[in-house]
Design a protein around this motif. Structure first.
Motif, PDB file in Angstrom:
ATOM      1  N   ASP A 191       0.897  -1.226  -0.055  1.00 37.65           N
ATOM      2  CA  ASP A 191       0.066  -0.042  -0.136  1.00 37.65           C
ATOM      3  C   ASP A 191       0.818   1.213   0.028  1.00 37.65           C
ATOM      4  OD1 ASP A 191      -2.861   1.325   0.574  1.00 37.65           O
ATOM      5  OD2 ASP A 191      -1.489   2.127   2.210  1.00 37.65           O
ATOM      6  N   ALA A 192       0.627   2.102  -0.960  1.00 38.16           N
ATOM      7  CA  ALA A 192       1.502   3.372  -1.062  1.00 38.16           C
ATOM      8  C   ALA A 192       1.411   4.245  -0.151  1.00 38.16           C
ATOM      9  CB  ALA A 192       1.232   4.039  -2.480  1.00 38.16           C
ATOM     10  N   MET A 193       0.402   4.515   0.640  1.00 44.34           N
ATOM     11  CA  MET A 193       0.312   5.519   1.867  1.00 44.34           C
ATOM     12  C   MET A 193       0.805   4.881   3.026  1.00 44.34           C
ATOM     13  SD  MET A 193      -2.889   7.549   3.215  1.00 44.34           S
ATOM     14  CE  MET A 193      -3.501   8.284   1.632  1.00 44.34           C
ATOM     15  N   LEU A 194       0.527   3.615   3.283  1.00 40.55           N
ATOM     16  CA  LEU A 194       0.999   3.204   4.369  1.00 40.55           C
ATOM     17  C   LEU A 194       2.569   2.726   4.468  1.00 40.55           C
ATOM     18  CD1 LEU A 194       0.332   1.976   7.258  1.00 40.55           C
ATOM     19  CD2 LEU A 194      -0.041  -0.416   6.206  1.00 40.55           C
ATOM     20  N   THR A 195       3.039   2.466   3.490  1.00 36.38           N
ATOM     21  CA  THR A 195       4.414   2.188   3.208  1.00 36.38           C
ATOM     22  C   THR A 195       5.148   3.635   3.197  1.00 36.38           C
ATOM     23  OG1 THR A 195       3.990   0.480   1.629  1.00 36.38           O
ATOM     24  CG2 THR A 195       5.894   1.454   1.393  1.00 36.38           C
ATOM     25  N   ALA A 196       4.700   4.751   2.665  1.00 34.08           N
ATOM     26  CA  ALA A 196       5.292   6.042   2.846  1.00 34.08           C
ATOM     27  C   ALA A 196       5.702   6.251   4.301  1.00 34.08           C
ATOM     28  CB  ALA A 196       4.594   7.188   2.196  1.00 34.08           C
ATOM     29  N   GLN A 197       4.391   6.086   5.034  1.00 35.70           N
ATOM     30  CA  GLN A 197       4.477   6.214   6.553  1.00 35.70           C
ATOM     31  C   GLN A 197       5.445   5.600   7.085  1.00 35.70           C
ATOM     32  OE1 GLN A 197       0.461   5.460   7.394  1.00 35.70           O
ATOM     33  NE2 GLN A 197      -0.026   7.588   7.610  1.00 35.70           N
ATOM     34  N   LEU A 198       5.728   4.173   6.696  1.00 36.68           N
ATOM     35  CA  LEU A 198       6.734   3.319   7.001  1.00 36.68           C
ATOM     36  C   LEU A 198       8.221   3.599   6.822  1.00 36.68           C
ATOM     37  CD1 LEU A 198       7.114   0.454   8.690  1.00 36.68           C
ATOM     38  CD2 LEU A 198       6.938  -0.642   6.554  1.00 36.68           C
ATOM     39  N   VAL A 199       8.433   4.107   5.549  1.00 34.37           N
ATOM     40  CA  VAL A 199       9.579   4.547   5.236  1.00 34.37           C
ATOM     41  C   VAL A 199      10.254   5.647   6.014  1.00 34.37           C
ATOM     42  CG1 VAL A 199      11.081   5.799   3.486  1.00 34.37           C
ATOM     43  CG2 VAL A 199       9.333   4.044   2.751  1.00 34.37           C
ATOM     44  N   ARG A 200       9.110   6.768   6.381  1.00 32.26           N
ATOM     45  CA  ARG A 200       9.428   7.923   7.391  1.00 32.26           C
ATOM     46  C   ARG A 200       9.865   7.411   8.661  1.00 32.26           C
ATOM     47  NH1 ARG A 200       5.084  10.260   4.513  1.00 32.26           N
ATOM     48  NH2 ARG A 200       3.396   9.911   6.419  1.00 32.26           N
ATOM     49  N   ALA A 201       9.205   6.370   9.122  1.00 29.09           N
ATOM     50  CA  ALA A 201       9.586   5.851  10.454  1.00 29.09           C
ATOM     51  C   ALA A 201      10.827   4.980  10.455  1.00 29.09           C
ATOM     52  CB  ALA A 201       8.412   4.774  11.060  1.00 29.09           C
ATOM     53  N   SER A 202      11.045   4.130   9.510  1.00 31.08           N
ATOM     54  CA  SER A 202      12.553   3.530   9.279  1.00 31.08           C
ATOM     55  C   SER A 202      13.468   4.362   9.190  1.00 31.08           C
ATOM     56  CB  SER A 202      12.304   2.821   7.907  1.00 31.08           C
ATOM     57  OG  SER A 202      11.278   1.778   8.141  1.00 31.08           O
ATOM     58  N   GLU A 203      13.337   5.748   8.364  1.00 30.10           N
ATOM     59  CA  GLU A 203      14.556   6.516   8.202  1.00 30.10           C
ATOM     60  C   GLU A 203      14.862   7.406   9.511  1.00 30.10           C
ATOM     61  OE1 GLU A 203      13.114   8.758   4.756  1.00 30.10           O
ATOM     62  OE2 GLU A 203      14.164   7.577   3.391  1.00 30.10           O
ATOM     63  N   GLN A 204      13.772   7.580  10.246  1.00 34.15           N
ATOM     64  CA  GLN A 204      13.945   8.026  11.680  1.00 34.15           C
ATOM     65  C   GLN A 204      14.835   7.340  12.237  1.00 34.15           C
ATOM     66  OE1 GLN A 204      10.345   9.539  13.431  1.00 34.15           O
ATOM     67  NE2 GLN A 204      11.167   9.011  15.520  1.00 34.15           N
ATOM     68  N   VAL A 205      14.370   6.309  12.617  1.00 34.47           N
ATOM     69  CA  VAL A 205      15.051   5.051  13.375  1.00 34.47           C
ATOM     70  C   VAL A 205      16.691   5.009  12.816  1.00 34.47           C
ATOM     71  CG1 VAL A 205      15.211   2.739  14.127  1.00 34.47           C
ATOM     72  CG2 VAL A 205      12.990   3.701  14.068  1.00 34.47           C
ATOM     73  N   MET A 206      16.714   5.009  11.602  1.00 35.52           N
ATOM     74  CA  MET A 206      18.266   4.800  10.881  1.00 35.52           C
ATOM     75  C   MET A 206      18.941   6.071  11.490  1.00 35.52           C
ATOM     76  SD  MET A 206      18.340   1.976   9.241  1.00 35.52           S
ATOM     77  CE  MET A 206      17.285   1.386  10.602  1.00 35.52           C
ATOM     78  N   ARG A 207      18.429   7.222  11.744  1.00 30.12           N
ATOM     79  CA  ARG A 207      19.150   8.440  11.964  1.00 30.12           C
ATOM     80  C   ARG A 207      19.580   8.378  13.610  1.00 30.12           C
ATOM     81  NH1 ARG A 207      15.449  11.149   8.753  1.00 30.12           N
ATOM     82  NH2 ARG A 207      14.051  11.639  10.567  1.00 30.12           N
ATOM     83  N   GLU A 208      18.791   7.564  14.371  1.00 30.66           N
ATOM     84  CA  GLU A 208      18.888   7.505  15.749  1.00 30.66           C
ATOM     85  C   GLU A 208      19.673   6.414  16.237  1.00 30.66           C
ATOM     86  OE1 GLU A 208      14.921   7.659  17.172  1.00 30.66           O
ATOM     87  OE2 GLU A 208      14.405   9.707  16.489  1.00 30.66           O
ATOM     88  N   LEU A 209      19.953   5.413  15.254  1.00 32.99           N
ATOM     89  CA  LEU A 209      20.844   4.247  15.737  1.00 32.99           C
ATOM     90  C   LEU A 209      21.999   4.259  16.575  1.00 32.99           C
ATOM     91  CD1 LEU A 209      20.667   1.674  12.850  1.00 32.99           C
ATOM     92  CD2 LEU A 209      19.472   1.808  14.516  1.00 32.99           C
ATOM     93  N   PRO A 210      22.802   5.382  16.400  1.00 29.45           N
ATOM     94  CA  PRO A 210      24.143   5.352  17.276  1.00 29.45           C
ATOM     95  C   PRO A 210      23.616   5.520  18.748  1.00 29.45           C
ATOM     96  CG  PRO A 210      24.547   6.453  15.298  1.00 29.45           C
ATOM     97  CD  PRO A 210      23.069   6.158  15.289  1.00 29.45           C
TER      98      PRO A 210
END
Length: 250
Positions: free
Chosen positions: A123-142
């Motif tokens: 699903d395009a909309m739900l996936t876009a939200q998941l991408v934003r969440a994933s990218e946020q977590v990637m930035r906070e990994l350290p």
């Protein structure tokens, strides 16, 4: 209120999600334990998918038919296939395919009989939200994992990839298998055992689906040797953090 299903393939990943749910209650259906509760103000049903496509399809159908979920989010681990998809990265699926589906010569290889297609869409909309969440977590990994864990697994600059996720009923763990899949499906980013089954069921019912997978190995002869530690110290933390960030979006 919309009911969201949170699905994981492995216990450690689901446990990270359940830790975020203060009021979950168990219900057993079809030999599976489902946890109903709330997370970030959403009605949530959490469950283990089971391993493989049949178990996954059964779980998806029960979530929709018995629990009436309107959205499904799947989090788990996968083997990286495409160049640059490395251990510690995440893949958010845009499309799904069963790499072991082959009803040829009656149908083209990979095509699902009766559907006229081999690929099913997230699903395009739900996936876009998941991408934003994933990218946020990637930035906070350290700060989330700590320097020792980052060094132990060589997690220098983990990335979020988007594209084709392929599924099959075998664990891909040799270089020969990995190269064969890359040759047959050059745009495949990663391989696992459940996503395409969920995608087909969600297509049948018209239920939005989004899937994120943490890369635990390169699906080859050099597959990660300390999988339990990776699952405990990296993948499960990814799962909990990504789901929390996803459901916190308004």
């Amino acid at each position: 209120m919309t009911t969201i299903a949170i699905v994981s393939a492995l216990h450690e990943e689901l446990a990270a999600v359940l830790d975020l749910m203060p009021d979950e209650q168990q219900q057993v259906v079809g030999g599976r334990t489902f946890w109903r509760g709330h997370l970030q103000g959403h009605d949530v049903v959490a469950v283990l998918s089971g391993i493989g496509k049949v178990a996954a399809a059964t779980t998806a159908a029960v979530l929709i038919e018995r629990f009436g979920v309107q959205r499904i989010v799947f989090t788990g681990v996968a083997g990286g296939l495409a160049p640059g998809v490395n251990v510690g990265d995440v893949v958010v699926a845009r499309h799904f395919l069963q790499h072991d589906m082959d009803a040829s010569p009656i149908f083209p290889r990979h095509e699902v009989p009766g559907y006229g297609r081999s690929r099913f869409d997230a699903d395009a909309m739900l996936t876009a939200q998941l991408v934003r969440a994933s990218e946020q977590v990637m930035r906070e990994l350290p700060s989330r994992l700590g320097a020792e864990v980052m060094r132990a697994f060589g997690l220098e600059a983990p990335r979020c990839h988007q594209g084709l996720l392929i599924s099959g009923d075998r664990f891909v763990s040799t270089t020969a298998e990995s190269l064969a899949l890359r040759d047959a499906l050059p745009d495949a980013l990663a391989v696992e055992m459940e996503g395409a089954a969920f995608a087909q069921v969600c297509h049948d019912y018209g239920v939005p689906l989004a899937v994120v997978r943490t890369i635990s190995d390169r699906a080859d002869d050099a597959a990660h040797v300390d999988f339990p530690r990776f699952l405990r110290e990296v993948a499960s933390r990814y799962s909990g953090a990504v789901i929390d960030a996803l459901l916190a979006q308004r």
